[in-house]
Structures are given as C-alpha cells and as structure tokens.
Design a protein around this motif. Structure first.
Motif, PDB file in Angstrom:
ATOM      1  N   GLU A  90       0.815  -1.241   0.000  1.00 50.08           N
ATOM      2  CA  GLU A  90       0.000   0.000   0.000  1.00 50.08           C
ATOM      3  C   GLU A  90       0.835   1.272   0.000  1.00 50.08           C
ATOM      4  OE1 GLU A  90      -2.506  -2.262   2.475  1.00 50.08           O
ATOM      5  OE2 GLU A  90      -2.436  -2.615   0.312  1.00 50.08           O
ATOM      6  N   LEU A  91       2.035   1.187   0.527  1.00 48.96           N
ATOM      7  CA  LEU A  91       2.833   2.406   0.731  1.00 48.96           C
ATOM      8  C   LEU A  91       2.996   3.182  -0.574  1.00 48.96           C
ATOM      9  CD1 LEU A  91       5.531   0.777   3.008  1.00 48.96           C
ATOM     10  CD2 LEU A  91       3.951   2.599   3.710  1.00 48.96           C
ATOM     11  N   PHE A  92       2.862   4.487  -0.479  1.00 54.57           N
ATOM     12  CA  PHE A  92       3.026   5.329  -1.665  1.00 54.57           C
ATOM     13  C   PHE A  92       3.385   6.754  -1.234  1.00 54.57           C
ATOM     14  CE2 PHE A  92       0.722   7.533  -5.438  1.00 54.57           C
ATOM     15  CZ  PHE A  92       1.919   7.630  -6.149  1.00 54.57           C
ATOM     16  N   GLY A  93       4.512   7.200  -1.663  1.00 55.63           N
ATOM     17  CA  GLY A  93       4.952   8.555  -1.321  1.00 55.63           C
ATOM     18  C   GLY A  93       5.604   9.226  -2.513  1.00 55.63           C
ATOM     19  N   VAL A  94       5.433  10.538  -2.576  1.00 56.84           N
ATOM     20  CA  VAL A  94       6.003  11.313  -3.687  1.00 56.84           C
ATOM     21  C   VAL A  94       6.618  12.582  -3.111  1.00 56.84           C
ATOM     22  CG1 VAL A  94       5.426  12.663  -5.742  1.00 56.84           C
ATOM     23  CG2 VAL A  94       4.340  10.453  -5.380  1.00 56.84           C
ATOM     24  N   SER A  95       7.771  12.947  -3.619  1.00 60.73           N
ATOM     25  CA  SER A  95       8.402  14.191  -3.186  1.00 60.73           C
ATOM     26  C   SER A  95       9.042  14.870  -4.381  1.00 60.73           C
ATOM     27  CB  SER A  95       9.459  13.867  -2.121  1.00 60.73           C
ATOM     28  OG  SER A  95      10.006  15.056  -1.620  1.00 60.73           O
ATOM     29  N   LEU A  96       8.850  16.172  -4.466  1.00 68.30           N
ATOM     30  CA  LEU A  96       9.439  16.939  -5.573  1.00 68.30           C
ATOM     31  C   LEU A  96      10.347  17.990  -4.942  1.00 68.30           C
ATOM     32  CD1 LEU A  96       9.251  19.518  -7.727  1.00 68.30           C
ATOM     33  CD2 LEU A  96       9.207  17.226  -8.732  1.00 68.30           C
ATOM     34  N   ALA A  97      11.625  17.930  -5.297  1.00 69.99           N
ATOM     35  CA  ALA A  97      12.580  18.912  -4.759  1.00 69.99           C
ATOM     36  C   ALA A  97      12.991  19.865  -5.862  1.00 69.99           C
ATOM     37  CB  ALA A  97      13.814  18.199  -4.204  1.00 69.99           C
ATOM     38  N   GLY A  98      12.927  21.142  -5.574  1.00 71.39           N
ATOM     39  CA  GLY A  98      13.454  22.145  -6.495  1.00 71.39           C
ATOM     40  C   GLY A  98      14.936  22.340  -6.226  1.00 71.39           C
ATOM     41  N   ILE A  99      15.656  22.903  -7.174  1.00 71.26           N
ATOM     42  CA  ILE A  99      17.096  23.123  -6.954  1.00 71.26           C
ATOM     43  C   ILE A  99      17.349  24.187  -5.883  1.00 71.26           C
ATOM     44  CG2 ILE A  99      17.915  22.304  -9.200  1.00 71.26           C
ATOM     45  CD1 ILE A  99      18.053  25.388  -9.929  1.00 71.26           C
ATOM     46  N   ASP A 100      16.291  24.928  -5.512  1.00 69.74           N
ATOM     47  CA  ASP A 100      16.422  25.914  -4.434  1.00 69.74           C
ATOM     48  C   ASP A 100      16.201  25.273  -3.056  1.00 69.74           C
ATOM     49  OD1 ASP A 100      13.750  25.315  -4.612  1.00 69.74           O
ATOM     50  OD2 ASP A 100      13.056  27.389  -4.764  1.00 69.74           O
ATOM     51  N   GLY A 101      15.990  23.949  -3.041  1.00 65.64           N
ATOM     52  CA  GLY A 101      15.791  23.245  -1.769  1.00 65.64           C
ATOM     53  C   GLY A 101      14.335  23.153  -1.357  1.00 65.64           C
ATOM     54  N   SER A 102      13.435  23.719  -2.169  1.00 66.30           N
ATOM     55  CA  SER A 102      12.003  23.621  -1.855  1.00 66.30           C
ATOM     56  C   SER A 102      11.567  22.164  -2.004  1.00 66.30           C
ATOM     57  CB  SER A 102      11.191  24.520  -2.794  1.00 66.30           C
ATOM     58  OG  SER A 102      11.442  24.141  -4.140  1.00 66.30           O
ATOM     59  N   LEU A 103      10.638  21.743  -1.147  1.00 70.80           N
ATOM     60  CA  LEU A 103      10.179  20.347  -1.168  1.00 70.80           C
ATOM     61  C   LEU A 103       8.662  20.294  -1.102  1.00 70.80           C
ATOM     62  CD1 LEU A 103      12.341  18.305   1.382  1.00 70.80           C
ATOM     63  CD2 LEU A 103      12.018  17.760  -1.029  1.00 70.80           C
TER      64      LEU A 103
END
Ligand code: GLN
Length: 384
Positions: A90-103
């Motif tokens: 079931e596990l599902f995770g998404v992360s988007l990192a910008g080059i400015d360190g934003s997450l």
C-alpha cells in the motif's frame, strides 16, 4: 557469445588523419574515443535549462499526480530478496525537490525503504568524480544493454564485459573501482558520498541486508564473470558484498528527491549547499541514467517521461530534470522490468504538468501566419 574487436581495426590512438576512425558496425570500446577537450571546466560551460512553475502550481500538480496514480494497485512487490516481498504494497509517497531546496512531499514520502538500484547513478557520479569520465567508460561501459537489470547475458554481449553502470553488472564493476584499498575503505567512501547527496547520514537496513547477503547468488555469479574478463577492481566476493551494502542503504522518497536535485543542480546539494560532485560528473551520471536507468524499458520511459530516471526493486524511482529539480517516489508495486508502476505514472504526469521533459519546446515567437495556412483539401488532393 562474446563479440570481439576485429583484429587490426583502427582505434582512435592508432588512426591516421586519413584513416576512418570507426568502421560501420564495429563496436567501439571505451578507449577508442577521442579524448574530450581539457579546457572545458565547470566555469567555461554554457548551461541553459529552464525553471519549475510557481510553488503553488507545483504543490497542486504534485498532489494531482499523486491522486491519479494512487488508484493503480496493479503490480507486485519484488521477490528478488525475501525481505523485499514482506514490504506493505500500500505504501506510496512522492516528493518533488526544487534546486532551491524547496520540497513538496505527499503520502509516505518519509517512509524508509532500501535504495536498491537507485543508488547506481550516485555511486557512478562518485566514481566519475574520483577517476574521471574517460576511465569510467573504459572500465565499465556506457551503452544500453536492452536487457533486464540482473542479466548475465549482458556481460557476454557487452564489449569485453562492459555494460552500463545502471545495470547490476556495470554497477558491480563501478562499486569495485571506488577509491580505497579495502572493502571497508571503499564502503566508507561510498556511504559518505551517498550521505552528502542526501544531506544527512543514511542507515543500512540490517534486515534487508541480511536477507540479500544470503540470496545474492546471481550477482555473485556475475561478479565472477566480470572478474574473468578483468573488469573488477577488487575480489568478486568483496565486490558483491560492497554492491549489496550499497543496495541496502535506507532512504525515503524525500531523500531521493534531494539526491536527484543535487544531480539537477550541477552537483550542489540544495539544502546543505555543499558541492558533492562536479558539474561534469553530474552530466555523465545523467547520461548513463538516460541510457539504461529503467533497463530494457528505458526507451519507453524516455518516450513517456523525457528525463533521466532510475528505479530500484524496493519501489523507489528518482527522475531528474536538469536545472529544475527532481522527483523521488516510492511505491513497491512493480512491473515486470522491476520498475514501480505508480512511480512511473507520477513521473509521466509531472513531466507534462511541470514542464520537465528535455524534449518539449514551444516557439519563443509565434509562427508566421502564412506558415500555418494549408491548401484546401480538394486542391491538395488534385495534385496527389
Ligand atoms: N533493480 C534493482 O533494484 C536491483 C538491485 C538489487 N540489489 C539486485 O542486485 O538485485
């Protein structure tokens, strides 16, 4: 079957001005290429990329992609190592990192899992940093294998055992050539390097590691094949152990996003602002990812997503948009090639909605009006 270089075939070093450098159909080995100019330093490169949409749009679009992919429950957990089969599907995770360190992180983006093959581009970048890109290609190879990640046949079909550092055979070779005189010294170099990409120390998953060490027979066999072809920098048993440790490092989707964003930002970690590797090492790591990051389905991935990606059989994927940022995802439900299904779906959607693809452009100026005018169909048909 082993393909051999034709006796007396010209190599770059042996070629004269008038002689052909490469004969059509011949397989160039790593050392048959002209040396790259040495005056292209990080400072003298002209780099031009683009940028992500405004933060509120990124947040909304990552959320939408997550929701769209979440309904897909097809696929299965890997059974390559018994411990991987015990992970909750079931596990599902998404992360988007910008080059400015934003997450932007959604779902199980902080749930730890084993990095598996997603370590490969980072190990390769560290090796590139230590040995330089020419030596890396000569030792390991950089071409597509078109074969599954754990293919032993790829070694035989490769140029004297050279494959690609994104498949197991090439990754075993890459790990074995890391700096250090012993297994422990090489491991220290590798684990410290991976930690610098992530921005913090990474633990080893002892449970998966124990399981993998008891069942990694196929990788061990491949290490001996590579050893027979002179492709390893250490004893095959130790190379297999080092590679297995690398695979069992624990990360989260958020870690993968930040590690990927380091490759997207010319080697500087977006949070710590530490230089981990050079601009050049990043570019070469992204090149091999593009070629073989998704193994035999790398073409399908590139067709749909259009950026370098790397998967692992625990369910992680990192997708890197140079100059913009990176996507890290985790869902252990895999397709037949060992790539996370939800991870691929999220990457495809975000490539479009965040403008990540390397291949998409739109005219900076609108086209001339008359260039759009087409002849009426009847007129066109008469001339046919
Ligand atoms: N594709 C993968 O993630 C494979 C990694 C795993 N360590 C193996 O060698 O089988």
């Amino acid at each position: 079957m082993t393909r051999r270089r034709v006796e007396g075939a010209p190599t770059w070093r042996g070629a004269t001005e008038s002689a052909p450098l490469l004969l059509l159909g011949m397989r160039p080995s790593g050392d048959s290429m002209p040396p790259a100019p040495t005056d292209l330093t990080d400072e003298s490169l002209y780099v031009s990329t683009g940028h992500l949409p405004p933060p509120a749009d990124v947040q909304r679009r990552v959320q939408a992609a997550f929701e769209h992919a979440r309904v897909h429950t097809e696929g299965a957990c890997s059974e390559v190592y018994p411990a991987l089969a015990r992970v909750s599907p079931e596990l599902f995770g998404v992360s988007l990192a910008g080059i400015d360190g934003s997450l932007v992180s959604i779902g199980d983006a902080r749930h730890p899992f084993t990095i598996m093959s997603v370590a490969k581009p980072f190990t390769f970048a560290l090796l590139c940093e230590a040995l330089g890109p020419a030596a890396c290609r000569r030792l390991i190879g950089a071409n597509a294998t078109g074969m599954p990640f754990n293919s032993a046949a790829a070694i035989d079909f490769g140029d004297e055992g050279r494959t690609n550092p994104m498949v197991n055979s090439g990754a075993l070779a890459a790990a074995s050539h890391l700096p250090g005189e012993s297994l422990e010294a090489k491991w220290a170099h590798l684990s410290e390097g991976l930690a610098r990409f992530a921005g913090h120390p990474l633990a080893l998953d002892e449970d998966v590691y124990a399981s993998a060490m008891q069942t990694h027979h196929r990788n061990h066999g491949m290490a001996w094949l590579l050893h027979g072809l002179g492709r390893l920098g250490m004893h095959p048993t130790e190379a297999t152990e080092l590679y297995t440790r690398q695979s069992c490092v624990q990360v989260t989707a958020e870690d993968l996003a930040l590690m990927g964003a380091t490759l997207a930002d010319g080697g500087v970690q977006p949070k710590t602002r530490e230089r981990v590797v050079s601009v050049e090492s990043c570019a070469y790591a992204l090149a091999v990812m593009t070629t073989a990051g998704m193994y035999e389905t790398s073409g399908d991935w590139l067709y749909e997503v259009g950026i370098p990606g790397k998967s692992g059989i625990a369910g992680g994927i990192v997708a890197v948009a140079p100059g913009k940022g990176a996507l890290g995802s985790f869902s252990p439900l895999l397709d037949g090639a060992g790539n996370s299904i939800r991870g691929q779906l999220v990457a495809r959607e975000l490539s479009r909605s965040l403008g990540l693809s390397l291949f998409t452009s739109s005219p900076a100026e609108p086209p001339r009006a008359e260039s759009r005018a087409m002849p009426p169909s009847s007129e066109w048909a008469r001339g046919w």
